[in-house]
Design a protein around this motif. Structure first.
Motif, PDB file in Angstrom:
ATOM      1  N   GLN A 165       0.867  -1.174   0.000  1.00  0.00           N
ATOM      2  CA  GLN A 165       0.000   0.000   0.000  1.00  0.00           C
ATOM      3  C   GLN A 165       0.908   1.230   0.000  1.00  0.00           C
ATOM      4  O   GLN A 165       1.605   1.509   0.981  1.00  0.00           O
ATOM      5  N   ALA A 166       0.919   1.939  -1.122  1.00  0.00           N
ATOM      6  CA  ALA A 166       1.870   3.040  -1.295  1.00  0.00           C
ATOM      7  C   ALA A 166       1.309   4.381  -0.843  1.00  0.00           C
ATOM      8  O   ALA A 166       2.019   5.389  -0.914  1.00  0.00           O
ATOM      9  N   SER A 175      -5.881   4.833  14.086  1.00  0.00           N
ATOM     10  CA  SER A 175      -6.154   4.091  12.849  1.00  0.00           C
ATOM     11  C   SER A 175      -5.510   4.758  11.633  1.00  0.00           C
ATOM     12  O   SER A 175      -5.585   4.223  10.525  1.00  0.00           O
ATOM     13  N   ALA A 176      -4.896   5.936  11.817  1.00  0.00           N
ATOM     14  CA  ALA A 176      -4.121   6.546  10.728  1.00  0.00           C
ATOM     15  C   ALA A 176      -3.060   5.551  10.265  1.00  0.00           C
ATOM     16  O   ALA A 176      -2.460   4.853  11.075  1.00  0.00           O
ATOM     17  N   GLU A 177      -2.855   5.508   8.958  1.00  0.00           N
ATOM     18  CA  GLU A 177      -1.998   4.457   8.418  1.00  0.00           C
ATOM     19  C   GLU A 177      -0.996   5.023   7.434  1.00  0.00           C
ATOM     20  O   GLU A 177      -1.345   5.810   6.549  1.00  0.00           O
ATOM     21  N   SER A 178       0.244   4.608   7.581  1.00  0.00           N
ATOM     22  CA  SER A 178       1.284   5.019   6.648  1.00  0.00           C
ATOM     23  C   SER A 178       1.325   4.035   5.487  1.00  0.00           C
ATOM     24  O   SER A 178       0.712   2.961   5.542  1.00  0.00           O
ATOM     25  N   PRO A 179       2.062   4.353   4.417  1.00  0.00           N
ATOM     26  CA  PRO A 179       2.323   3.334   3.396  1.00  0.00           C
ATOM     27  C   PRO A 179       2.996   2.128   4.042  1.00  0.00           C
ATOM     28  O   PRO A 179       3.762   2.275   5.007  1.00  0.00           O
ATOM     29  N   HIS A 221       5.963  -0.808   8.089  1.00  0.00           N
ATOM     30  CA  HIS A 221       5.308   0.496   8.022  1.00  0.00           C
ATOM     31  C   HIS A 221       6.365   1.521   7.626  1.00  0.00           C
ATOM     32  O   HIS A 221       7.323   1.753   8.361  1.00  0.00           O
ATOM     33  N   LEU A 222       6.190   2.155   6.456  1.00  0.00           N
ATOM     34  CA  LEU A 222       7.273   2.920   5.856  1.00  0.00           C
ATOM     35  C   LEU A 222       7.356   4.372   6.315  1.00  0.00           C
ATOM     36  O   LEU A 222       8.240   5.105   5.878  1.00  0.00           O
ATOM     37  N   LYS A 223       6.448   4.792   7.196  1.00  0.00           N
ATOM     38  CA  LYS A 223       6.526   6.117   7.806  1.00  0.00           C
ATOM     39  C   LYS A 223       5.861   6.042   9.167  1.00  0.00           C
ATOM     40  O   LYS A 223       4.983   5.203   9.404  1.00  0.00           O
ATOM     41  N   HIS A 224       6.272   6.945  10.060  1.00  0.00           N
ATOM     42  CA  HIS A 224       5.521   7.107  11.293  1.00  0.00           C
ATOM     43  C   HIS A 224       4.246   7.884  10.987  1.00  0.00           C
ATOM     44  O   HIS A 224       4.225   8.756  10.120  1.00  0.00           O
ATOM     45  N   GLY A 245      -2.148   2.219  12.739  1.00  0.00           N
ATOM     46  CA  GLY A 245      -2.641   1.561  11.538  1.00  0.00           C
ATOM     47  C   GLY A 245      -3.491   0.357  11.892  1.00  0.00           C
ATOM     48  O   GLY A 245      -4.186   0.338  12.900  1.00  0.00           O
ATOM     49  N   ARG A 246      -3.408  -0.665  11.076  1.00  0.00           N
ATOM     50  CA  ARG A 246      -4.203  -1.879  11.324  1.00  0.00           C
ATOM     51  C   ARG A 246      -3.344  -2.978  11.936  1.00  0.00           C
ATOM     52  O   ARG A 246      -3.437  -4.152  11.572  1.00  0.00           O
ATOM     53  N   ALA A 247      -2.504  -2.568  12.883  1.00  0.00           N
ATOM     54  CA  ALA A 247      -1.601  -3.534  13.503  1.00  0.00           C
ATOM     55  C   ALA A 247      -2.394  -4.660  14.174  1.00  0.00           C
ATOM     56  O   ALA A 247      -3.393  -4.430  14.834  1.00  0.00           O
ATOM     57  N   LYS A 248      -1.903  -5.887  13.968  1.00  0.00           N
ATOM     58  CA  LYS A 248      -2.554  -7.069  14.545  1.00  0.00           C
ATOM     59  C   LYS A 248      -1.569  -7.804  15.441  1.00  0.00           C
ATOM     60  O   LYS A 248      -0.355  -7.806  15.191  1.00  0.00           O
TER      61      LYS A 248
END
Length: 356
Positions: A165-166, A175-179, A221-224, A245-248
């Protein structure tokens, strides 16, 4: 994993003085020709000082925990080098003052255009080092260099990308998500020494020393995000640390923050590679169409992956995956990756059915 300090407890004052005198002699030789020389820092972090006609470094391979092979543009000779441990964040430099340096003997290798440096002691897994040395060609042209390298990992697992996911997804909470890029380990091993390389912006993500099992999925996760306290890399056995993000809890999350120029949201070529050996494990290239056009220009990069058996197809936009620009539709590998089968555009699709 137990960390060990790279040192030689048997070195006495005389031996230490001997090593520093050797280092001083090498530096003096470099300074002697400085008025006719140039200093260069390469994208691999190699710093070199030499005249225009001096040999050039064309390749570096870490063969095991006690040796490094360096390839040059012409036949060379050399005798010794110094290996020293770099501190966290420290770059290879001709100005680094070695602490407890370890001697490395240079041996001619192959057709004479390579030198094999053999260390008196092993470099440790998880640590970063530099090799400092001076070589010369038959005409007396010298090259002084400092090369960074990692302690050799004898159990680098084969890994493949399974989702990319770029684009970022903004939110006012965790829930904010980085690339991100999700990789799957196909073997047991340690991730140290594996890079994710994003060719469009020449961004390199170096994976940390983490033990994994075959079948494990690791989310890079490519960015904070805007909530850095939730971006906790899971480097040990506890997989409940990451919240962003959607960490599991069932997957391992690793966070990076190398600045704004990382993965490209529209056109890129991604490579998973073994940093020490240069072997490409996997590749993916994609593009988007905007106003009927695409700016994909990565043919040279993807041709390297084709030559090394990591990607199959054309080294052109026709051989790349068309990505639907979306913050909810990542690129997903539709088929389970196989160890001996290169990736191709037919393996990938833009899908809401994330494997995440």
């Amino acid at each position: 994993m137990k960390r060990e300090i790279f040192k030689n407890p048997d070195l006495g004052p005389g031996e230490i003085l001997k090593y520093f005198l050797l280092a001083a002699a090498i530096v003096a030789g470099a300074l002697f020709c400085v008025c006719h020389s140039s200093c260069q820092l390469t994208s691999q972090g190699i710093q070199a000082l030499g005249a225009e006609d001096s040999p050039k470094i064309v390749g570096v391979s870490v063969l095991n925990s006690k040796s490094v092979k360096i390839d040059f543009s012409k036949e060379v000779s050399g005798q010794t080098g110094l290996v020293s441990k770099l501190q966290e964040g420290q770059k290879a430099s001709l100005d680094v003052i070695a602490q407890n340096p370890i001697q490395a003997k240079a041996n001619s290798f192959g057709d004479g255009k390579s030198l094999l440096y053999i260390f008196d002691q092993s470099a440790r897994l998880g640590e970063r080092y530099q090799l400092f040395s001076q070589i010369s060609d038959k005409r007396g042209n010298t090259l002084t260099f400092a090369i960074p390298f990692d302690g050799f990992n004898e159990s680098v697992p084969l890994c493949k990308m399974i989702e990319v996911q770029a684009e970022s997804r903004s939110a006012k909470n965790e829930s904010a998500e980085s690339p991100y890029v999700i990789i799957q380990a196909l073997q047991d091993g340690n991730l140290f020494g594996i890079d994710l390389y994003c060719a469009q912006n020449k961004a390199v993500y170096q994976l940390p020393a983490v033990e994994v099992k075959a079948g494990d999925k690791i989310v890079l996760h490519l960015k904070h995000t805007a909530f850095p306290d939730a971006c906790v890399s899971e480097l040990e056995s506890d997989l409940n640390l990451a919240k962003s993000g959607r960490a599991k809890a069932i997957w391992r999350d690793i966070y990076f923050d190398i600045g704004p120029k990382g993965i490209s949201a529209s056109n890129d070529a991604l490579f998973l590679r073994n940093r020490n050996t240069g072997k490409l494990m996997d590749a993916l290239t994609y593009y988007t169409v905007k106003n009927g056009k695409t700016t994909w220009n990565l043919g040279t990069e993807i041709q390297k992956a084709i030559d090394k058996g990591a990607w199959s197809g054309l080294a052109s936009v026709e051989g790349a995956v068309q990505k639907t620009s979306s913050k909810v539709k990542p690129l997903v590998r539709a088929k389970a990756p196989k160890a001996d089968v290169p990736s191709c555009k037919e393996d990938w699709t833009s899908s809401k059915e994330s494997v995440y």
